[in-house]
Design a protein around this motif. Structure first.
Motif, mmCIF file in Angstrom:
data_model
loop_
_atom_site.group_PDB
_atom_site.id
_atom_site.type_symbol
_atom_site.label_atom_id
_atom_site.label_comp_id
_atom_site.label_asym_id
_atom_site.label_seq_id
_atom_site.Cartn_x
_atom_site.Cartn_y
_atom_site.Cartn_z
ATOM 1 N N CYS A 199 0.835 -1.205 0.000
ATOM 2 C CA CYS A 199 0.000 0.000 0.000
ATOM 3 C C CYS A 199 0.872 1.258 0.000
ATOM 4 O O CYS A 199 0.519 2.254 -0.631
ATOM 5 N N CYS A 258 -6.482 -4.836 3.821
ATOM 6 C CA CYS A 258 -6.043 -5.033 5.210
ATOM 7 C C CYS A 258 -6.665 -3.983 6.118
ATOM 8 O O CYS A 258 -7.171 -4.302 7.198
ATOM 9 N N CYS A 261 -5.989 -4.328 -3.103
ATOM 10 C CA CYS A 261 -4.777 -4.940 -2.546
ATOM 11 C C CYS A 261 -3.648 -4.830 -3.539
ATOM 12 O O CYS A 261 -3.376 -5.757 -4.252
HETATM 13 S S1 SF4 Z 1 -1.715 -7.077 1.667
HETATM 14 FE FE1 SF4 Z 1 -2.657 -5.711 0.151
HETATM 15 S S2 SF4 Z 1 -4.030 -4.382 1.311
HETATM 16 FE FE2 SF4 Z 1 -2.669 -5.397 2.759
HETATM 17 S S3 SF4 Z 1 -1.000 -3.924 3.052
HETATM 18 FE FE3 SF4 Z 1 -0.377 -5.323 1.420
HETATM 19 S S4 SF4 Z 1 -1.019 -4.328 -0.468
HETATM 20 FE FE4 SF4 Z 1 -2.085 -3.305 1.203
#
Ligand code: SF4
Lengths: 519, 172
Positions: free
Chosen positions: B57, B121, B151
């Motif tokens: 992210c 998340c 994600c």
């Molecule tokens: S798993 Fe996906 S939503 Fe979770 S922090 Fe990583 S990129 Fe972001």
């Protein structure tokens, strides 16, 4: 098979993508073998623990050590007593083992016989006797406490401490840095990591082999291709699956694209941290072009979930190939122009040169690996030393610099972009025809204890995934190792004698993963 | 200097138009009055908090500042302290070890204390879920105004989430 003149009898691990060997050893043998590896100039890859009380009542725990030998990957397993799970301290042989050993105690409850009794991943937010990776440990939620961590204090005239973090003043991952300084010169830096620990290894337990790929690809998002590939290699070894050649070439294409994307971002931020905002904007523009094409061709800007056990979940048509080749030409031209500007910029070079130095001797002692290691004269690159397909054919050139400063880490990034562009062109021009994915072996080994490793040179360094399946073919234990484990301690040394305001620049020049080591 | 200027001219201006707000992302009603929103306009200061992400992210949040999205050009910038922020952009499930730090940052943020939870998340706990080490979704720990799934979410989706947080409530 015996290596390093040690009496340990190693057996080859079947179906691995790279030469790999394993043996079960006793305490003395483990220590002696590690010492012999160190003396031979070889290195520690990873160290982790496991619970095997269901298989052996007396020796119910195990310490696992993975080493990089000239012959390939060597995995040693040392059974530990159920009543008193302890093992000889290996940090005197491999300094990088210190934190890994402390994590073994936090996760499995097997302890190194070492002076440093401090926890590493546990921050007192779950009880000392709650061991997440013991099979009989129930799910639980505890009340959050905040720990008092025993930082090592530097005393003396005019010495003061600057605590920074866990939340840092930028768009960065959390960690705590404790600087001891005199004036603006850093005498000592101590890191406290583990803030992002979110129980990944416990989360793996019981997932299906295919299902684990998604989680493995999220250990450190910036290295998602490397992790997903390493994880897939391990699954493919356990299930005796040979991914088709086209899939392997596509994986290498994605991995090199991941490498270039990260290097572009870092080169921008390194310019920015030395007050050249121009560099940030130019490189971020190039990076955006790069990840947009990932999105268009592969359906995900970071290429998450594109590498899957058995192959890849994406493909490349003739039009896509042409676009990649055209983009490589554009990027090469632009990066060369920017490199000339960086090289000629006196202010920038003044900040880069001699800053944050890790000498080759120190890097060798600490076991610094990957990109940061290569900038300090350490010639570790799996793609060259133990190449898996298709790297043997591609014959990548290793990029090494000796000076170990920020400038060297910048130059290695520039050199690796150029080399990865060459690799990408070769991959695309010689893309094998055929399938991109085959079903992973239907017949899973019924016996408990199928064990396999995957090992991939990500952009930061080598990523190891050690995987054990259970009797139903689900995950019994999955350990993901990030190269940041080895390199974080080097950052503590790199800042000594530098001024505090240079820390962000030095830190960025390593750009280590917090998520990857916190797990 | 001349090569830099040449490079700047050659690259030109690549900034694209920002997306519109998306009411579907809003978890609670708009807490800001029309007058406050008018005053705020789009001059918004954001503090990013990584509460336990995989760092994917963060890569997309970084991209918000690249010349294509150019968030600063529409008046939105990132600050180094929650004390200077109108909005917290929180990624990841909240790791247990980060719970106290996240709450402290929230307490240190002055009104209106807008919170945008980022990514699958941040919205649900994602692949990491809830456990001894993870508190799960951001709203389990601090109040959340807008949640942006994905994600990771793309920079455009992130922008949309941020702009939703400061958009007037849709007429019912
Ligand atoms: S798993 Fe996906 S939503 Fe979770 S922090 Fe990583 S990129 Fe972001």
């Amino acid at each position: 098979m015996q290596f390093l003149n040690q009496s340990v009898e190693l057996h080859p691990l079947a179906n691995h993508a790279m030469p790999a060997w394993a043996a079960t050893v006793g305490a003395r043998e483990m220590h002696a073998f590690c010492a012999a590896a160190r003396a031979a100039g070889r290195r520690l890859v990873a160290l982790w623990g496991s619970d095997r009380r269901d298989r052996d009542k007396q020796h119910g725990y195990a310490l696992h050590v993975a080493l990089d030998l000239a012959e390939g990957l060597v995995c040693l397993t040392q059974p530990l007593s159920t009543a008193k799970p302890e093992f000889l301290d290996l940090s005197s042989v491999f300094p990088a083992a210190n934190r890994m050993q402390r994590a073994v105690r936090d996760m499995v409850g097997a302890s190194p016989m070492a002076d440093d009794k401090r926890p590493w991943l546990r921050h007192d937010n779950w009880p000392e006797n709650y061991f997440p990776l013991r099979s009989d440990t129930p799910d639980a939620v505890f009340k959050t406490k905040n720990e008092e961590y025993a930082f090592i204090r530097v005393e003396g005239d005019g010495v003061h401490e600057i605590p920074v973090g866990p939340i840092h003043a930028g768009i960065i991952e959390p960690g705590h840095f404790r600087f001891s300084v005199v004036g603006e010169t850093v005498l000592r830096l101590e890191q406290r990591l583990g803030w992002k620990h979110k129980g990944i290894e416990r989360r793996f337990v019981g997932l299906s082999l295919a299902g684990g790929a998604k989680l493995a690809g999220r250990v450190s998002g910036d290295s998602t291709v490397a992790y997903a590939w390493a994880y897939s290699q391990a699954v493919e070894a356990i299930t005796a699956t040979a991914p088709p050649p086209r899939a392997l070439s596509l994986r290498a294409l994605l991995l090199e694209r991941e490498r270039i994307g990260n290097h572009l971002g870092d080169l921008g931020y390194l310019g920015n941290d030395a007050a050249l905002a121009f560099g940030l904007m130019q490189f971020m523009r190039l990076k955006e072009d790069w990840v947009r094409l990932n999105g268009e061709l592969f359906g995900h800007r970071l290429m998450m979930d594109r590498v899957v056990p058995g192959g890849v979940g994406t493909d490349l048509d003739a039009r896509g190939s042409r676009r990649i080749l055209a983009q490589c030409d554009d990027l090469e031209r632009e990066v060369q122009a920017l490199k000339r500007i960086y090289d000629d910029h006196a202010g920038l070079q003044d900040r880069f040169l001699t800053t944050g130095r890790v000498t080759a001797e120190l890097a060798e002692l600490l076991g610094v690996i990957g990109l940061a290691g290569r900038a300090s004269g350490q010639r570790w690159d799996l793609r060259c030393l133990h190449p898996c397909a298709p790297y043997a054919k591609l014959a990548p050139k290793i990029s090494v610099h000796e000076s170990g400063d920020v400038a060297a880490r910048v130059l290695v990034r520039f050199a690796e972009i150029a080399e990865s562009l060459r690799l990408i062109r070769n991959i695309v021009n010689a893309m094998p025809q055929g399938e991109t994915r085959i079903e992973i072996g239907g017949e899973l080994p019924g016996s408990p204890g199928a064990f396999a490793c995957g090992w991939i040179e990500g952009w930061r360094g080598d990523v190891l995934v050690a995987l054990e399946s259970d009797s139903r073919g689900a995950i019994r234990r999955c350990h993901c190792h990030d190269p940041s484990w080895q390199n974080w301690p080097a950052l503590e040394h790199a800042v000594i004698g530098n001024i505090v305001p240079d820390f962000p620049l030095i830190n960025k020049s390593f750009n280590l993963s917090y998520a990857g080591q916190d797990l | 200097m001349i090569p830099m200027l040449r490079q700047i001219i050659r690259a030109g201006i690549v900034t694209e138009a920002p997306p519109a707000a998306d009411e579907a992302l809003r978890l609670t009603g708009q807490r800001l009055s029309a007058a406050m929103l008018r005053q705020l306009g789009r001059a918004l200061v954001i503090r990013h908090i990584d509460a336990g992400s995989c760092n994917g992210c963060e890569l997309e949040i970084h991209a918000l500042n690249n010349p294509y999205y150019n968030l600063e050009a529409i008046g939105i910038k990132f600050a180094a302290s929650p004390r200077h922020a109108d909005l917290l952009l929180v990624t990841g499930p909240v790791a247990k070890n980060m719970e106290v730090a996240v709450k402290r940052a929230y307490d240190a943020t002055p009104a209106p204390k807008l919170v945008v939870a980022v990514g699958d998340c941040g919205c649900t706990g994602g692949v990491f879920g809830e456990s001894y080490a993870s508190c799960g979704r951001v709203s389990n720990v601090i109040p959340v105004d807008v949640a942006v799934p994905g994600c990771p979410p793309t920079p455009l989706q992130l922008m949309q989430g941020i702009l939703t947080a400061i958009a007037p409530a849709a007429a019912k």
